[in-house]
Design a protein around this motif. Structure first.
Motif, PDB file in Angstrom:
ATOM      1  N   GLU A 243       0.837  -1.204   0.000  1.00 33.72           N
ATOM      2  CA  GLU A 243       0.000   0.000   0.000  1.00 33.72           C
ATOM      3  C   GLU A 243       0.874   1.257   0.000  1.00 33.72           C
ATOM      4  O   GLU A 243       0.571   2.246  -0.680  1.00 33.72           O
ATOM      5  CB  GLU A 243      -0.935   0.009   1.202  1.00 33.72           C
ATOM      6  CG  GLU A 243      -1.920   1.175   1.172  1.00 33.72           C
ATOM      7  CD  GLU A 243      -2.906   1.151   2.315  1.00 33.72           C
ATOM      8  OE1 GLU A 243      -3.894   1.904   2.238  1.00 33.72           O
ATOM      9  OE2 GLU A 243      -2.697   0.399   3.286  1.00 33.72           O
ATOM     10  N   ASP A 247       1.054   4.331  -2.771  1.00 34.20           N
ATOM     11  CA  ASP A 247       0.986   5.757  -2.432  1.00 34.20           C
ATOM     12  C   ASP A 247       2.100   6.533  -3.132  1.00 34.20           C
ATOM     13  O   ASP A 247       1.875   7.605  -3.714  1.00 34.20           O
ATOM     14  CB  ASP A 247       1.124   5.949  -0.918  1.00 34.20           C
ATOM     15  CG  ASP A 247      -0.106   5.526  -0.136  1.00 34.20           C
ATOM     16  OD1 ASP A 247      -1.187   5.395  -0.744  1.00 34.20           O
ATOM     17  OD2 ASP A 247       0.016   5.322   1.085  1.00 34.20           O
ATOM     18  N   ARG A 276      -4.786  -0.868  -6.151  1.00 32.55           N
ATOM     19  CA  ARG A 276      -5.681  -0.575  -5.022  1.00 32.55           C
ATOM     20  C   ARG A 276      -6.886  -1.508  -5.025  1.00 32.55           C
ATOM     21  O   ARG A 276      -7.343  -1.952  -3.974  1.00 32.55           O
ATOM     22  CB  ARG A 276      -6.129   0.881  -5.069  1.00 32.55           C
ATOM     23  CG  ARG A 276      -5.038   1.864  -4.676  1.00 32.55           C
ATOM     24  CD  ARG A 276      -5.609   3.214  -4.285  1.00 32.55           C
ATOM     25  NE  ARG A 276      -4.539   4.135  -3.936  1.00 32.55           N
ATOM     26  CZ  ARG A 276      -3.925   4.161  -2.758  1.00 32.55           C
ATOM     27  NH1 ARG A 276      -4.290   3.296  -1.811  1.00 32.55           N
ATOM     28  NH2 ARG A 276      -2.976   5.036  -2.508  1.00 32.55           N
ATOM     29  N   SER A 281      -7.800  -1.682  -0.971  1.00 35.14           N
ATOM     30  CA  SER A 281      -7.363  -0.535  -0.171  1.00 35.14           C
ATOM     31  C   SER A 281      -7.571   0.747  -0.961  1.00 35.14           C
ATOM     32  O   SER A 281      -6.884   0.996  -1.952  1.00 35.14           O
ATOM     33  CB  SER A 281      -5.882  -0.692   0.194  1.00 35.14           C
ATOM     34  OG  SER A 281      -5.416   0.417   0.906  1.00 35.14           O
ATOM     35  N   SER A 282      -8.534   1.551  -0.526  1.00 35.12           N
ATOM     36  CA  SER A 282      -8.841   2.771  -1.259  1.00 35.12           C
ATOM     37  C   SER A 282      -8.080   3.963  -0.692  1.00 35.12           C
ATOM     38  O   SER A 282      -7.674   3.966   0.475  1.00 35.12           O
ATOM     39  CB  SER A 282     -10.344   3.056  -1.202  1.00 35.12           C
ATOM     40  OG  SER A 282     -10.753   3.259   0.145  1.00 35.12           O
TER      41      SER A 282
END
Length: 332
Positions: A243, A247, A276, A281-282
């Motif tokens: 994640e 980002d 994502r 995972s938003s």
């Protein structure tokens, strides 16, 4: 992330140990142990197992699976305030937030805070306040987020909890940034970064670097922003936190658009969006969502239909690992 070890070697060691346990026991055995404890044996034991596993579910992208098990464990175990219950609620809140369910994350976070306060558990309370600060930020409740953040910071300072201090500064700076208060956010991110480095917390360091990259980008300092984000990407890659990699990839994609390469920027944005979905995972931080969407619009508006099609195909044909390896070598 609350509860992480205080050194890079211990962080990596914890991940390696979790991987080793999973390999030794096997996913099926862990699921069987949880199912047996919750359905036919000791639900308290099941809650303890689930509470200990939430971080693994998060870091390996098993968000939906983790939420399901934690929800079942919390429902089956007695509602008596215990450390495992507080930890399970905190983990469930984090996974709910990661999946974009901010209302559930806020409710679970408040329950976790109440448990830790009733137990007189100061570290748990600090952790819960920091987590709630992030959730309220995602809900654009900036006053509430700052209240949680400064509350956690005050307790951490009283206890000399260096990681709690750094986390609270990083989270609070994020809220200030969302509110457009860059002159306050930038120095606070710098202070958080310095503490994370002092205590050898690479995950915190990566988060602070990525946040500083966003501030630099907003101020038009593209080279500085790229340097921060590539450094964050390398740390997240070392720690195998997917994640975090996504980002940083999104941040570097926006820089590509600003630097005159909309095709590459769009390709990376589409790749990140795909990852994502895979992770469940938003992106929920308001200013980051706005920046990402603005960059994608700008890229599409500056490309022809054929160029957009090529970007879509390039994203589909590129793995995250390949994109990360290339970005770590590039200037922007």
């Amino acid at each position: 992330m609350p509860g992480l070890p205080g050194s890079r070697s211990r962080f990596i060691g914890r991940r390696a140990e979790l991987d080793r346990v999973i390999r030794l026991l096997g996913t099926n055995n862990i699921v069987a142990a949880l199912d047996r404890s919750l359905g036919h044996g000791d639900p308290g034991q099941g809650l303890t197992i689930a509470a200990a596993m939430w971080w693994y579910w998060w870091v390996t992208g098993r968000v939906a699976e983790g939420r399901s098990w934690l929800g079942r464990a919390l429902a089956a175990a007695p509602a008596t305030p215990t450390p495992p219950r507080g930890q399970a609620l905190r983990g469930a809140a984090s996974l709910a937030r990661s999946s974009g369910d901010l209302a559930a994350a806020r409710a679970l976070g408040e329950q976790s805070l109440a448990v830790f306060r009733e137990l007189g558990d100061r570290p748990g309370t600090i952790t819960a306040l920091n987590s709630l600060s992030i959730t309220a930020q995602g809900q654009q409740d900036y006053d509430g987020s700052l209240s949680y953040g400064y509350g956690g910071l005050a307790l951490a300072e009283q206890d000399g909890d260096r990681r709690g201090i750094a986390a609270a500064m990083n989270n609070t700076a994020g809220t200030l940034r969302c509110a457009g208060r860059l002159d306050e956010a930038g120095p606070l991110f710098e202070r958080a970064l310095a503490v994370f480095r002092e205590i050898s917390d690479p995950r915190g360091e990566a988060a602070a670097l990525n946040n500083l990259g966003i501030v630099s980008r907003r101020r038009g300092r593209l080279a500085a922003s790229a340097g921060h984000m590539r450094a964050a990407l390398r740390l997240y890659t070392d720690l195998a936190i997917v994640e975090g990699q996504v980002d940083a990839v999104e941040g570097l994609a926006q820089l590509a658009v600003l630097d005159g390469d909309p095709a590459r920027g769009l390709t990376l944005l589409l790749l990140a969006a795909r990852e994502r979905v895979t992770l469940g995972s938003s992106l929920f931080t308001p200013d980051e969502v706005a920046d990402r969407d603005s960059a994608e619009r700008a890229a599409r508006e500056s490309l022809t239909a054929d160029e957009i099609t090529r970007a879509v195909r390039a994203a589909a044909g590129t793995t995250l690992d390949a994109a990360v390896a290339l970005l770590c070598e590039m200037n922007v």
